[in-house]
Enzyme design. Sequence first.
Site, PDB file in Angstrom:
ATOM      1  N   ASP A  92      13.262  72.344  32.830  1.00 58.22           N
ATOM      2  CA  ASP A  92      14.461  71.538  32.847  1.00 58.22           C
ATOM      3  C   ASP A  92      15.972  72.093  33.135  1.00 58.22           C
ATOM      4  OD1 ASP A  92      15.461  68.996  31.930  1.00 58.22           O
ATOM      5  OD2 ASP A  92      16.261  69.596  30.180  1.00 58.22           O
ATOM      6  N   CYS A 127      18.257  48.335  25.512  1.00 59.75           N
ATOM      7  CA  CYS A 127      19.287  49.359  25.768  1.00 59.75           C
ATOM      8  C   CYS A 127      20.397  48.855  25.578  1.00 59.75           C
ATOM      9  CB  CYS A 127      19.366  49.715  27.410  1.00 59.75           C
ATOM     10  SG  CYS A 127      20.473  50.932  28.052  1.00 59.75           S
ATOM     11  N   CYS A 161      24.399  55.500  30.490  1.00 54.82           N
ATOM     12  CA  CYS A 161      23.335  55.841  29.414  1.00 54.82           C
ATOM     13  C   CYS A 161      24.149  56.570  28.264  1.00 54.82           C
ATOM     14  CB  CYS A 161      22.328  56.730  30.080  1.00 54.82           C
ATOM     15  SG  CYS A 161      21.036  57.493  29.045  1.00 54.82           S
ATOM     16  N   CYS A 204      19.994  59.269  22.687  1.00 59.63           N
ATOM     17  CA  CYS A 204      19.433  58.058  22.358  1.00 59.63           C
ATOM     18  C   CYS A 204      18.248  57.949  22.628  1.00 59.63           C
ATOM     19  CB  CYS A 204      20.294  56.917  23.047  1.00 59.63           C
ATOM     20  SG  CYS A 204      19.740  55.249  22.822  1.00 59.63           S
ATOM     21  N   CYS A 261      14.900  53.441  24.209  1.00 51.15           N
ATOM     22  CA  CYS A 261      13.944  53.203  25.068  1.00 51.15           C
ATOM     23  C   CYS A 261      12.560  53.804  24.947  1.00 51.15           C
ATOM     24  CB  CYS A 261      14.567  53.166  26.572  1.00 51.15           C
ATOM     25  SG  CYS A 261      14.843  54.962  26.879  1.00 51.15           S
TER      26      CYS A 261
END
Length: 325
Positions: free
Chosen positions: A114, A178, A194, A221, A224
């Site tokens: 990442d 969303c 986002c 978040c 989704c």
Amino acid sequence: MGVCRPDAIPEVMSRLERFVGEGRHGQMAWMAERMHWRGDPSALWPEARSVIMLAEPYTPAHDPLEILQRPDRAAISVYAQNRDYHDIVKKRLKRVGRWLIEQVPETEIKVFVDTAPVMEKPLAAAAGLGWQGKHTNLLSRELGNWFFLGAIFTTLDLAPDEMAEERCGSCRACLDICPTEAFPAPYQLDARRCISYLTIEHKGAVEPELRARMGNRIYGCDDCLAVCPWNKFAVEASEQRYAARDDLVDPPLAELAGLDDAEFRARFSGSPIKRIGRDRFVRNVLYAIGNSGDSNLLPAARARVGDDDPVVDEAARWAVSRLEG
């Protein structure tokens, strides 16, 4: 796990160029600066012949959407409710890499989690681990979508796996839930809207129209991810260091708003949350307080008015004005 070639995702460069060209990366300048590596994994390490992609579940033991009904409490993304996954996954990748070298001593490897310019999701899809859903995250018939990805680039010439078939069908659950309408179209994300980007990557004040939609989400978040029907196949997390800390499942907003820098660092030592720093964190908390509609949180907001950080000060004034009507 799955295997693909470093050149298995030729379409990624044009998609990335379009994403950056439209400004959808927001303040993440590193996406533009390292585009030549990110868009072409074979350029990152030309000697590599194979990419081994590995997935590790961090499936939550609770419903991450429940906290959204408790506006006086903070919603923290599931992945950040305990230890930093970067450290855990990287050690595991190195362990697998050492095993590979023991089997074939002349093998060379590089591991990535990442932080390097590697497009993990397209590579994992090419390696057959799953497909990128309409929310752009990776989905798997065997794992759902609660899992971390890691990559081992190697000079070993391994047989590649078949790419997984896309199985989202007509489902729109992730798009419709969303809060900030961050998906311009299926399979497309505008990071600037986002909540994960806004709470973690975005520096400075968030636009009032967007902060009002953030609810009590103060770090990341999960909406989704949480509504995806494929999670009925989610695998239980076996790594206990991914299990949520009791004090991070539903911490009181008033308590978090009062943290000074030393207290913030102590509380989030070893956590990915520490990376954003106290000021950005408290900014997010104050937005959540302003969205709570709970006048009992007024003292916590007023206490931050006049904060040394001007963005925190403005967030506190905004929260006070919202709660005072």
